[in-house]
Enzyme design. Structure first.
Site, PDB file in Angstrom:
ATOM      1  N   ASP A 205       6.081   1.818   0.739  1.00  0.00           N
ATOM      2  CA  ASP A 205       6.744   3.030   1.013  1.00  0.00           C
ATOM      3  C   ASP A 205       7.777   3.525   1.400  1.00  0.00           C
ATOM      4  OD1 ASP A 205       5.689   6.222   1.321  1.00  0.00           O
ATOM      5  OD2 ASP A 205       5.880   4.786   2.935  1.00  0.00           O
ATOM      6  N   GLU A 254       5.139 -16.617  -4.811  1.00  0.00           N
ATOM      7  CA  GLU A 254       4.357 -17.504  -4.154  1.00  0.00           C
ATOM      8  C   GLU A 254       2.361 -17.237  -5.613  1.00  0.00           C
ATOM      9  OE1 GLU A 254       2.987 -17.687  -0.381  1.00  0.00           O
ATOM     10  OE2 GLU A 254       5.250 -17.772   0.368  1.00  0.00           O
TER      11      GLU A 254
HETATM   12  C1  NOJ Z   1       6.410   8.976   0.608  1.00  0.00           C
HETATM   13  C2  NOJ Z   1       5.312   8.983   0.273  1.00  0.00           C
HETATM   14  O1  NOJ Z   1       5.266   9.328  -1.013  1.00  0.00           O
HETATM   15  C3  NOJ Z   1       4.944  10.366   1.262  1.00  0.00           C
HETATM   16  O2  NOJ Z   1       4.019  10.973   0.698  1.00  0.00           O
HETATM   17  C4  NOJ Z   1       5.169  10.406   2.465  1.00  0.00           C
HETATM   18  O3  NOJ Z   1       4.618  11.441   2.942  1.00  0.00           O
HETATM   19  C5  NOJ Z   1       6.585   9.172   3.096  1.00  0.00           C
HETATM   20  N1  NOJ Z   1       6.830   8.250   1.899  1.00  0.00           N
HETATM   21  C6  NOJ Z   1       6.348   9.186   4.287  1.00  0.00           C
HETATM   22  O4  NOJ Z   1       5.776   8.007   4.102  1.00  0.00           O
END
Ligand code: NOJ
Length: 536
Positions: A205, A254
């Site tokens: 993310d 790994e």
């Molecule tokens: C990207 C994620 O896909 C989204 O849903 C989220 O709100 C933001 N990152 C923050 O983590």
């Protein structure tokens, strides 16, 4: 490590994205869970996907749907237990499906043990060093700089003793300090935790976040100003990110054939940096999410994605929808000059042409399935689900609604529970109503309604994914054909051609046996908004 491209499964994988909360509710509490997801493995196997990416399922206040993680090693009790997750991963493997888990390293939840410790500790203490705590400007009453949250408003929130902490998203999502050795070590350990439990890899993310410019200089602009989010700001897409990625790559390597896919909202020209051989295996190609239904625009993106990924030994990673954007069956039904996220609130709703959106969504799916590289489907794409854009504002849960001061409705419209059956309190999602109401049109789009209908989107997806597996996996050829200005056409190797008519008039198909089309075809004439696959 396998070196053969076909053995590197992610290079051509069809990955199905599961927003657990909205997929299937196994225990009848209105929220999707691991038990529900597990019960649908036969459905996913029949659909023909190679892997599942599960949105965050960790312990969380769900202030941002789970992207606010309170404990990276524990499953939220609403979704099940850690043992359930482990059993699910093993069961998926028995169904021939790998499981990618979502890792959220840019920020934690404000309920995370570290953040609680930081709040309880004094300014300047060690506990605060894991996050970004600063004194304010002026007499301390102004935020340390002008950085804005992606969700709206300042990226800084003040705590009781007067210091401010940074959150690029909601105030319940404090940003971690990636210069702190404990932060770095913790994510190595968390990765090993899930890799040891069978995870096939991670979707990372905010992969373009993590590093912040030393000294926290002003950005000089609001990241939500409507200009490209990609203009440099001092907290996104910084070069200091890459040593962190290289470290993760060593951990993942790994374990053999595991992989990393980056959610990096960066300029296409910068994406290859994330795809260097010792960094991510994949980075989502998000460009199609904001592209109009135009052959010229699609063609340019396709060419650039293929070229830039190949330059670093990677492959494109196609995305038409995900849990953050208006579903493409609706996007493609809107006039090109309408911003889908604004339209949700106050647009001229009569301009939505649902049938056209559905036609184009089917055509786009066959296009991306025929392209080289891998493709990510979002749950419900295979049912042709539209955006639930009429959700009343009182049910909205996306923090964007509040953080934007009620000017942006947010992403709940693509997160509505999946319709599995034509009847029941939540159309087969579970035994009770789901956490968001389903729109009436979901009834006729339910999986059970489509399952045996040869014209349904579900059957189209199944057929397409089978043909893709039989004919295209391992095929490296890609040759563009010129069939006119509004047509995308290409050959994959000697025996397969894909033609997409994005114009207003029917076009004549090239020679070959039509093996699949996204809609009705009249002899050799391919109607507008339709894709054909031909064998020759
Ligand atoms: C990207 C994620 O896909 C989204 O849903 C989220 O709100 C933001 N990152 C923050 O983590």
């Amino acid at each position: 490590m396998p070196t053969d491209r076909t053995a590197q499964w992610w290079r051509h994988a069809v990955v199905y994205q599961v927003y657990v909360r909205s997929f299937a509710d196994g225990n009848g509490d209105g929220t999707g869970d691991i038990a529900g997801l597990r019960s649908r493995l036969p459905y996913l196997q029949r659909l023909g996907v190679d892997a599942i990416w599960v949105n965050p399922w960790y312990r969380s206040p769900l202030a941002d749907g789970g992207y606010d993680v309170a404990d990276y090693r524990e499953i939220d009790e609403r979704f099940g237990t850690t043992a359930d997750a482990v059993d699910f991963i093993a069961d998926a493997r028995d169904h021939g499906i790998r499981v990618l888990v979502d890792l959220v390293p840019n920020h934690t939840s404000s309920e995370h043990r570290w953040f609680r410790e930081a709040i309880a500790a004094p300014a300047g203490s060690a506990a605060r060093q894991r996050y970004h705590f600063l004194d304010g400007r002026g007499d301390g009453g102004l935020p340390p700089n002008d950085w804005k949250s992606v969700f709206g408003g300042s990226a800084w929130t003040r705590v009781e003793d007067g210091q401010w902490y940074l959150h690029l998203f909601d105030e319940s999502q404090p940003d971690l300090n990636w210069e702190h050795p404990q932060v770095v070590q913790e994510f190595d350990d968390v990765m090993r935790f899930w890799l040891d439990r069978g995870a096939a890899g991670f979707r990372i993310d905010v992969a373009h976040g993590l590093a912040k410019a030393p000294g926290y200089p002003d950005a000089g602009r609001d990241v939500n100003d409507g200009k490209a989010t990609l203009d440099p700001v001092p907290y996104l897409d910084r070069d200091e990110i890459h040593p962190i990625v290289r470290r993760w790559r060593r951990v993942v390597d790994e374990y053999g054939d595991r992989m990393l896919v980056a959610e990096a909202w960066v300029d296409a020209a910068r994406r290859p940096l994330y795809l260097r051989p010792d960094e991510y295996h994949q980075a989502f190609d998000f460009d199609l999410l904001s592209t109009h239904w135009s052959a010229a625009e699609f063609e340019a993106i396709i060419a650039e994605s293929i070229r830039s990924a190949a330059a670093v030994g990677s492959d494109p990673t196609w995305v038409l929808s995900n849990h953050d954007v208006v579903r493409h069956a609706t996007r493609y039904g809107l006039p090109a000059d309408i911003d889908p996220s604004r339209w949700l609130l106050d647009g001229p709703h009569e301009l939505l042409d649902e049938a056209r959106g559905r036609r184009r969504a089917r055509a786009a799916a066959l296009l991306t399935f025929a392209l080289p590289g891998s493709t990510y489907l979002y749950q419900g794409d295979e049912l042709g689900l539209p955006e639930a854009w009429r959700l009343p504002t009182e049910v909205l849960q996306d923090p964007i609604w509040e953080d934007s001061g009620h000017t942006v409705k947010g992403r709940d419209g693509c997160r509505v529970p999946i319709p599995w059956e034509a009847d029941g309190p939540s159309l087969g999602f579970g035994a009770v109503e789901g956490w968001l109401p389903q729109p009436p049109e979901f009834r006729t789009l339910a999986a059970a309604v489509q399952a045996d209908d040869p014209d349904s989107t579900l059957v189209l997806y199944r057929r397409a994914l089978r043909l893709r597996r039989d004919r295209l996996v391992g095929e490296t050829g890609f040759d563009v054909l010129d069939l006119g200005r509004d047509v995308i056409a290409f050959r994959r190797g000697a025996g397969f051609t894909c033609v997409v008519n994005m114009g207003d008039d029917a076009i004549e198909l090239p020679a070959g046996e039509v093996v699949l089309t996204s809609g009705p075809v009249d002899g050799v004439l391919l109607p507008p908004d339709t894709t054909a696959w031909l064998a020759s």
